[in-house]
Scaffold this motif. Structure first.
Motif, short mmCIF file in Angstrom:
data_model
loop_
_atom_site.label_atom_id
_atom_site.label_comp_id
_atom_site.label_asym_id
_atom_site.label_seq_id
_atom_site.Cartn_x
_atom_site.Cartn_y
_atom_site.Cartn_z
N ASN A 1 51.15 56.65 47.53
CA ASN A 1 51.64 56.34 48.88
C ASN A 1 53.04 55.74 48.84
OD1 ASN A 1 51.26 56.12 51.69
ND2 ASN A 1 50.76 53.94 51.48
N GLY A 2 53.81 56.07 47.79
CA GLY A 2 55.14 55.49 47.68
C GLY A 2 55.84 56.02 46.46
N GLY A 3 57.03 55.51 46.17
CA GLY A 3 57.83 55.98 45.04
C GLY A 3 57.30 55.47 43.72
N ARG A 4 57.24 54.15 43.60
CA ARG A 4 56.66 53.56 42.39
C ARG A 4 55.18 53.36 42.69
NH1 ARG A 4 60.56 48.85 40.47
NH2 ARG A 4 60.48 48.25 42.66
N VAL A 5 54.33 53.99 41.91
CA VAL A 5 52.91 54.10 42.29
C VAL A 5 52.05 53.06 41.55
CG1 VAL A 5 50.94 55.67 42.36
CG2 VAL A 5 53.24 56.55 42.82
N ILE A 6 52.23 53.00 40.23
CA ILE A 6 51.37 52.15 39.38
C ILE A 6 52.27 51.54 38.32
CG2 ILE A 6 49.59 52.31 37.54
CD1 ILE A 6 48.07 52.94 39.95
N SER A 7 51.94 50.36 37.82
CA SER A 7 52.61 49.90 36.60
C SER A 7 51.58 49.44 35.59
CB SER A 7 53.66 48.82 36.90
OG SER A 7 53.09 47.74 37.56
N CYS A 8 51.90 49.70 34.31
CA CYS A 8 50.99 49.37 33.21
C CYS A 8 51.64 48.31 32.34
CB CYS A 8 50.73 50.62 32.35
SG CYS A 8 49.97 51.95 33.27
N THR A 9 50.96 47.18 32.17
CA THR A 9 51.52 46.05 31.42
C THR A 9 50.61 45.70 30.25
OG1 THR A 9 52.48 45.17 33.45
CG2 THR A 9 52.28 43.64 31.61
N ALA A 10 51.22 45.48 29.10
CA ALA A 10 50.45 45.04 27.94
C ALA A 10 51.26 44.04 27.13
CB ALA A 10 50.07 46.24 27.07
N THR A 11 50.55 43.23 26.35
CA THR A 11 51.23 42.27 25.47
C THR A 11 50.92 42.63 24.01
OG1 THR A 11 49.33 40.81 25.64
CG2 THR A 11 51.15 40.36 27.13
N GLY A 12 51.69 42.05 23.11
CA GLY A 12 51.48 42.28 21.69
C GLY A 12 52.30 41.29 20.90
N TYR A 13 52.07 41.20 19.59
CA TYR A 13 52.78 40.15 18.84
C TYR A 13 54.26 40.44 18.71
CZ TYR A 13 52.49 43.06 14.66
OH TYR A 13 52.61 44.09 13.77
#
Ligand code: AMP
Ligand code: GLY
Length: 431
Positions: free
Chosen positions: A385-397
């Motif tokens: 429903n827009g331009g930027r749809v989803i964001s995926c975030t992860a952490t790591g060492y």
């Protein structure tokens, strides 16, 4: 501990979804509302069908739902004076509500690039040299541009949904962009003037503070990837991904940013009777080893928030609530040594005219966080429903692990026409 606090987050992006999750970790928080929110926040929290520009409806919701903490996500309501609107209300409940965001006078740091430059000049803050022109200066502006070294940067004065800046490699491009701002008014009447600015050659980094009007705390820095395609090709977007930390932001660099930028900025604002409360986003160009300000934004970034909040330890809520008693110094935030990466998944044809209405299929995620932005729910399904749809975030060492995990998360999201960058963070890993 009794959960008492009802929180309202204004906005509908990945930034607001990330704020909601972070605030939800707090033992102090009872319930979280978003206005208007998105397809992800709808099931996780409670969406209110109120746009950020409808101050009266927001007021009614705050009163009827007994909200105590309000986080204003995007810049437009701040620049339009949402904080001043609530400060001027007589209601006793509203006097106790804590609003995270600066008032209109301070929000002009983002709302007017001319104002922002004037403050920086007065405060002696390092920034690119700029000259202001309006439509009545058209002849003079043409001559000025034609004699300017290349590249030259043209900036519309007011808000322009992230599209008001052109880094021009030819004089013709600079003239064309200036004409579109001043004569064709493509960014509307709020943009009566523009700045012609010297090009700063360096590496960009975004730094953030939270301030209570007296004290401030620095948050983790982030790098944003603005161009749509890999290797920084194609048009600018709202942001295609972000990473933190950024290797060159060491103690020495932070000290320069504090002593040359943040302290003089807040001192100069104070000398004018202005007290900055809320988040401040400082867009910095590292030229040689020195920080220069590219822009101030009066809110957190998107997708920087997703990355930055992933690195903040513990409870953010007491620090936000401290704005009311101006005792932020008593609630120090601590950061994770771990790295974080966010990848933004966009609709086909973004940033031009993104195609909406595609079904989004999310599979079970293993690690990391998926935030919604341009999504909505209908008949138990999720739609773009827009331009930027989803964001995926992860952490790591380190950045490499964080990015690998974030890209693994991307594989859990599918929709027709989905596009994303495959090189987020790579430049910083090579350094
Ligand atoms: P702004 O909206 O002011 O952040 O500008 C958008 C983008 O344009 C920035 O993130 C930079 O990549 C670029 N930019 C803005 N001003 C300059 C400048 N003076 N020199 C080089 N690049 C700039
Ligand atoms: N990602 C850039 C911004 O939020 O302004």
């Amino acid at each position: 501990m009794e959960k008492l606090l009802k929180v309202l987050i204004i906005g509908s992006g990945g930034r607001e979804h990330a704020f909601a999750r972070k605030v939800n970790e707090s033992p102090l928080v009872d319930k979280i509302f978003l206005a208007p929110g998105n397809g992800g926040t709808e099931t996780e929290f409670t969406n209110l069908p109120i746009e950020a520009s409808h101050f009266e409806q927001l007021r009614d919701a705050i009163l009827s739902l007994k909200i105590k903490l309000v986080i204003v996500g995007p810049e437009q309501p701040l620049v339009d004076g949402i904080i001043d609107y609530f400060q001027n209300q007589e209601d006793t409940w509203l006097k106790e509500v804590v609003f995270v965001g600066p008032d209109k006078a301070c929000a002009a740091l983002e709302g007017s690039k001319d104002f922002s430059k004037q403050i920086m000049k007065e405060a002696g803050i390092p920034t690119a040299k700029a000259t202001v022109f309006d439509a009545s200066d058209w002849e003079e502006l043409q001559t000025y541009i034609l004699n300017h070294a290349l590249p030259v940067v043209i900036k519309a004065d007011g808000l322009a949904a992230g599209k008001g800046v052109a880094v021009c490699s030819s004089h013709q491009e600079a003239l064309d962009f200036s004409r579109s701002v001043l004569k064709d008014k493509v960014f509307g009447e709020a943009n009566q003037s523009l700045l012609v600015e010297e090009f700063l050659d360096g590496i960009e980094v975004s730094m953030f503070t939270l301030s209570d009007g007296v004290h401030y705390q620095l948050l983790p820095e982030a790098k944003d990837y603005k161009r749509i395609f890999d290797q920084d090709m194609g048009p600018n977007t709202g942001g295609m991904g972000s990473v933190s930390p950024v290797w060159f932001v060491d103690e020495v660099f932070v000290e320069k940013v504090k002593s040359r930028i943040i302290n003089p900025l807040f001192n100069t604002l104070n000398s004018k009777g202005l007290s900055y409360k809320g988040f401040l986003f400082i867009g910095i160009m590292k030229v040689g080893n020195d920080p220069f300000v590219v822009e101030f934004n009066v809110r957190m970034g998107d997708p920087e928030t997703q990355t930055v909040l992933a690195r903040i330890h513990g409870d953010l809520v007491p620090a936000l609530m401290s704005i009311s008693h101006q005792n932020l110094d008593q609630f120090p935030l601590t950061f994770d040594k771990e790295a974080a990466t966010t990848i933004v998944l966009c609709a086909e044809n973004y940033p031009d005219t993104p195609i909406k209405g595609d079904e989004i299929v999310l599979s079970e995620q293993v690690e990391g966080q998926i935030f919604h932005a341009g999504t909505k729910r209908n008949e138990e399904k999720i739609w773009s429903n827009g331009g930027r749809v989803i964001s995926c975030t992860a952490t790591g060492y380190n950045l490499k692990t964080a990015s690998e995990r974030a890209y693994r998360l991307v594989k859990n999201v599918k929709f027709r026409g989905m596009q994303y960058r495959t090189d987020i963070g790579l430049d910083l890993m090579a350094s």
